[in-house]
Design a protein around this motif. Structure first.
Motif, PDB file in Angstrom:
ATOM      1  N   PRO A  83       0.811  -1.230   0.000  1.00 32.65           N
ATOM      2  CA  PRO A  83       0.000   0.000   0.000  1.00 32.65           C
ATOM      3  C   PRO A  83       0.842   1.277   0.000  1.00 32.65           C
ATOM      4  CG  PRO A  83      -0.866  -1.565   1.594  1.00 32.65           C
ATOM      5  CD  PRO A  83       0.428  -2.124   1.097  1.00 32.65           C
ATOM      6  N   ASP A  84       1.974   1.276   0.693  1.00 34.76           N
ATOM      7  CA  ASP A  84       2.815   2.475   0.718  1.00 34.76           C
ATOM      8  C   ASP A  84       3.387   2.781  -0.659  1.00 34.76           C
ATOM      9  OD1 ASP A  84       2.355   2.932   3.416  1.00 34.76           O
ATOM     10  OD2 ASP A  84       4.119   1.789   4.047  1.00 34.76           O
ATOM     11  N   LEU A  85       3.780   1.748  -1.381  1.00 34.60           N
ATOM     12  CA  LEU A  85       4.288   1.928  -2.739  1.00 34.60           C
ATOM     13  C   LEU A  85       3.175   2.459  -3.650  1.00 34.60           C
ATOM     14  CD1 LEU A  85       7.031   1.425  -4.151  1.00 34.60           C
ATOM     15  CD2 LEU A  85       6.088  -0.758  -4.926  1.00 34.60           C
ATOM     16  N   THR A  86       1.972   1.960  -3.447  1.00 38.34           N
ATOM     17  CA  THR A  86       0.821   2.427  -4.222  1.00 38.34           C
ATOM     18  C   THR A  86       0.572   3.907  -3.960  1.00 38.34           C
ATOM     19  OG1 THR A  86      -0.132   0.216  -4.092  1.00 38.34           O
ATOM     20  CG2 THR A  86      -1.621   2.011  -4.716  1.00 38.34           C
ATOM     21  N   LEU A  87       0.607   4.308  -2.690  1.00 45.59           N
ATOM     22  CA  LEU A  87       0.430   5.722  -2.355  1.00 45.59           C
ATOM     23  C   LEU A  87       1.525   6.578  -2.985  1.00 45.59           C
ATOM     24  CD1 LEU A  87      -0.784   5.579   1.341  1.00 45.59           C
ATOM     25  CD2 LEU A  87      -1.986   6.632  -0.588  1.00 45.59           C
ATOM     26  N   ARG A  88       2.721   6.072  -2.993  1.00 47.42           N
ATOM     27  CA  ARG A  88       3.829   6.793  -3.625  1.00 47.42           C
ATOM     28  C   ARG A  88       3.551   6.996  -5.116  1.00 47.42           C
ATOM     29  NH1 ARG A  88       9.392   4.071  -3.219  1.00 47.42           N
ATOM     30  NH2 ARG A  88      10.130   4.864  -5.189  1.00 47.42           N
ATOM     31  N   ALA A  89       3.078   5.949  -5.769  1.00 48.13           N
ATOM     32  CA  ALA A  89       2.739   6.054  -7.192  1.00 48.13           C
ATOM     33  C   ALA A  89       1.625   7.074  -7.406  1.00 48.13           C
ATOM     34  CB  ALA A  89       2.319   4.686  -7.738  1.00 48.13           C
ATOM     35  N   LEU A  90       0.601   7.028  -6.568  1.00 52.97           N
ATOM     36  CA  LEU A  90      -0.524   7.959  -6.711  1.00 52.97           C
ATOM     37  C   LEU A  90      -0.075   9.408  -6.549  1.00 52.97           C
ATOM     38  CD1 LEU A  90      -3.223   5.954  -4.746  1.00 52.97           C
ATOM     39  CD2 LEU A  90      -3.230   6.424  -7.206  1.00 52.97           C
TER      40      LEU A  90
END
Length: 171
Positions: A83-90
Protein backbone atom coordinates in the motif's frame (compact mmCIF):
# COMPACT_ATOMS: atom_id res chain seq x y z
CA UNK A 1 3.65 -0.64 -41.71
CA UNK A 2 2.77 0.01 -45.30
CA UNK A 3 -0.93 -0.08 -46.08
CA UNK A 4 -1.93 -0.30 -42.43
CA UNK A 5 -4.23 2.15 -40.73
CA UNK A 6 -2.08 4.46 -38.60
CA UNK A 7 -4.83 5.72 -36.29
CA UNK A 8 -4.53 5.62 -33.38
CA UNK A 9 -0.78 6.13 -33.61
CA UNK A 10 -0.07 4.27 -30.36
CA UNK A 11 -2.15 1.55 -28.74
CA UNK A 12 -1.17 0.80 -25.18
CA UNK A 13 -1.38 -2.93 -24.77
CA UNK A 14 1.34 -3.38 -22.16
CA UNK A 15 1.98 -1.47 -18.93
CA UNK A 16 4.71 1.13 -19.27
CA UNK A 17 5.89 1.04 -15.64
CA UNK A 18 6.49 -1.66 -13.02
CA UNK A 19 7.52 0.55 -10.12
CA UNK A 20 6.87 4.14 -8.98
CA UNK A 21 10.59 4.90 -9.39
CA UNK A 22 9.97 4.69 -13.16
CA UNK A 23 7.24 7.33 -13.20
CA UNK A 24 8.23 10.39 -15.19
CA UNK A 25 6.15 13.00 -16.95
CA UNK A 26 7.55 13.01 -20.49
CA UNK A 27 9.30 16.22 -21.54
CA UNK A 28 6.99 18.19 -23.80
CA UNK A 29 3.87 16.48 -22.37
CA UNK A 30 1.79 19.63 -22.86
CA UNK A 31 3.11 20.06 -26.41
CA UNK A 32 2.23 16.51 -27.52
CA UNK A 33 -0.35 16.57 -30.38
CA UNK A 34 -2.94 14.66 -28.31
CA UNK A 35 -2.63 17.13 -25.43
CA UNK A 36 -2.57 20.16 -27.73
CA UNK A 37 -5.72 18.93 -29.45
CA UNK A 38 -7.61 19.22 -26.15
CA UNK A 39 -6.19 22.56 -25.05
CA UNK A 40 -6.54 24.17 -28.48
CA UNK A 41 -10.12 22.90 -28.82
CA UNK A 42 -10.84 24.40 -25.40
CA UNK A 43 -9.35 27.73 -26.51
CA UNK A 44 -11.52 27.70 -29.64
CA UNK A 45 -14.64 26.92 -27.61
CA UNK A 46 -13.88 29.69 -25.14
CA UNK A 47 -13.33 32.17 -27.97
CA UNK A 48 -16.49 31.09 -29.81
CA UNK A 49 -18.93 30.75 -26.90
CA UNK A 50 -17.26 32.81 -24.18
CA UNK A 51 -19.43 32.68 -21.09
CA UNK A 52 -22.61 31.64 -22.94
CA UNK A 53 -21.93 27.97 -22.15
CA UNK A 54 -19.99 26.09 -19.52
CA UNK A 55 -16.86 24.51 -20.94
CA UNK A 56 -16.07 21.23 -19.20
CA UNK A 57 -12.60 19.78 -19.56
CA UNK A 58 -11.38 16.44 -18.27
CA UNK A 59 -8.26 15.29 -16.50
CA UNK A 60 -7.88 11.70 -15.34
CA UNK A 61 -7.25 11.12 -11.67
CA UNK A 62 -4.21 9.27 -10.33
CA UNK A 63 -6.04 5.98 -9.67
CA UNK A 64 -7.16 5.82 -13.31
CA UNK A 65 -3.67 6.79 -14.45
CA UNK A 66 -2.32 3.94 -12.31
CA UNK A 67 -4.55 1.49 -14.16
CA UNK A 68 -3.39 2.84 -17.52
CA UNK A 69 0.32 2.98 -16.80
CA UNK A 70 0.85 -0.06 -14.54
CA UNK A 71 -2.00 -2.22 -15.86
CA UNK A 72 -5.21 -2.78 -13.88
CA UNK A 73 -4.21 -6.16 -12.43
CA UNK A 74 -0.68 -5.05 -11.56
CA UNK A 75 -1.89 -1.84 -9.96
CA UNK A 76 -4.55 -3.60 -7.88
CA UNK A 77 -2.04 -6.27 -6.77
CA UNK A 78 0.40 -3.53 -5.78
CA UNK A 79 -2.33 -1.93 -3.66
CA UNK A 80 -2.67 -5.20 -1.74
CA UNK A 81 0.99 -6.19 -1.59
CA UNK A 82 2.48 -2.76 -0.90
CA UNK A 83 0.00 0.00 0.00
CA UNK A 84 2.82 2.48 0.72
CA UNK A 85 4.29 1.93 -2.74
CA UNK A 86 0.82 2.43 -4.22
CA UNK A 87 0.43 5.72 -2.36
CA UNK A 88 3.83 6.79 -3.62
CA UNK A 89 2.74 6.05 -7.19
CA UNK A 90 -0.52 7.96 -6.71
CA UNK A 91 1.28 11.03 -5.38
CA UNK A 92 3.53 11.03 -8.43
CA UNK A 93 0.71 10.41 -10.89
CA UNK A 94 -1.42 13.22 -9.42
CA UNK A 95 1.04 15.68 -10.95
CA UNK A 96 -0.09 14.57 -14.42
CA UNK A 97 -3.70 15.22 -13.37
CA UNK A 98 -2.80 18.70 -12.13
CA UNK A 99 -0.58 19.62 -15.09
CA UNK A 100 -3.19 18.65 -17.69
CA UNK A 101 -6.01 20.18 -15.64
CA UNK A 102 -4.18 23.49 -15.26
CA UNK A 103 -3.48 23.57 -19.00
CA UNK A 104 -7.19 23.18 -19.73
CA UNK A 105 -8.10 25.84 -17.17
CA UNK A 106 -5.60 28.22 -18.78
CA UNK A 107 -7.19 27.43 -22.15
CA UNK A 108 -10.65 28.36 -20.86
CA UNK A 109 -12.22 25.34 -19.14
CA UNK A 110 -14.78 26.48 -16.54
CA UNK A 111 -15.10 23.07 -14.88
CA UNK A 112 -13.13 19.82 -14.97
CA UNK A 113 -14.50 16.31 -15.03
CA UNK A 114 -12.17 14.26 -12.84
CA UNK A 115 -12.57 10.54 -13.60
CA UNK A 116 -10.87 8.33 -11.05
CA UNK A 117 -12.16 4.79 -11.53
CA UNK A 118 -12.04 3.33 -8.05
CA UNK A 119 -15.25 1.47 -8.84
CA UNK A 120 -16.87 -0.88 -6.37
CA UNK A 121 -16.45 -3.66 -8.92
CA UNK A 122 -12.69 -3.52 -8.27
CA UNK A 123 -12.07 -1.89 -4.88
CA UNK A 124 -13.92 -1.28 -1.64
CA UNK A 125 -15.12 1.99 -0.15
CA UNK A 126 -12.34 1.60 2.40
CA UNK A 127 -9.87 1.67 -0.50
CA UNK A 128 -11.32 4.98 -1.58
CA UNK A 129 -10.84 6.35 1.94
CA UNK A 130 -7.30 4.98 2.34
CA UNK A 131 -5.92 5.79 -1.08
CA UNK A 132 -7.93 8.60 -2.65
CA UNK A 133 -9.98 10.77 -0.32
CA UNK A 134 -7.06 12.97 0.78
CA UNK A 135 -5.68 13.11 -2.76
CA UNK A 136 -9.06 14.28 -4.03
CA UNK A 137 -9.20 16.91 -1.31
CA UNK A 138 -5.80 18.12 -2.50
CA UNK A 139 -6.96 18.19 -6.13
CA UNK A 140 -9.97 20.30 -5.13
CA UNK A 141 -7.57 22.79 -3.53
CA UNK A 142 -4.98 22.83 -6.33
CA UNK A 143 -7.26 23.02 -9.37
CA UNK A 144 -8.95 26.42 -9.45
CA UNK A 145 -12.27 25.41 -11.01
CA UNK A 146 -15.15 23.24 -9.81
CA UNK A 147 -14.37 19.52 -10.11
CA UNK A 148 -16.82 16.78 -11.01
CA UNK A 149 -15.61 13.46 -9.65
CA UNK A 150 -16.60 10.51 -11.82
CA UNK A 151 -16.44 6.91 -10.66
CA UNK A 152 -18.19 4.21 -12.69
CA UNK A 153 -20.20 1.40 -11.21
CA UNK A 154 -21.16 0.66 -7.64
CA UNK A 155 -20.29 3.52 -5.27
CA UNK A 156 -22.78 3.39 -2.40
CA UNK A 157 -20.17 2.02 0.00
CA UNK A 158 -18.01 5.15 -0.40
CA UNK A 159 -20.66 7.89 -0.44
CA UNK A 160 -19.78 9.17 3.05
CA UNK A 161 -16.16 9.55 1.92
CA UNK A 162 -17.12 11.14 -1.41
CA UNK A 163 -19.17 13.71 0.50
CA UNK A 164 -15.91 14.76 2.22
CA UNK A 165 -13.71 14.59 -0.88
CA UNK A 166 -13.77 18.33 -1.54
CA UNK A 167 -15.12 17.70 -5.02
CA UNK A 168 -17.94 20.01 -6.11
CA UNK A 169 -20.05 17.32 -7.72
CA UNK A 170 -20.20 13.54 -8.10
CA UNK A 171 -21.09 11.84 -11.38
Amino acid sequence: GEGKDTWPPVVMSEPIWDHPDQIAIPPGFLEHPDTLCVTRATEILKREVGDEACIIGKTMGPWSLGYHTFGVQNFLLMSIDDPDLTLRALHQLKEVSVMFGEAQIAAGADVLMFPDHATGDLVSGDYYRRFLMELHQEMAERLAVPLILHICGYTLDRMRYLANSGMDCFH
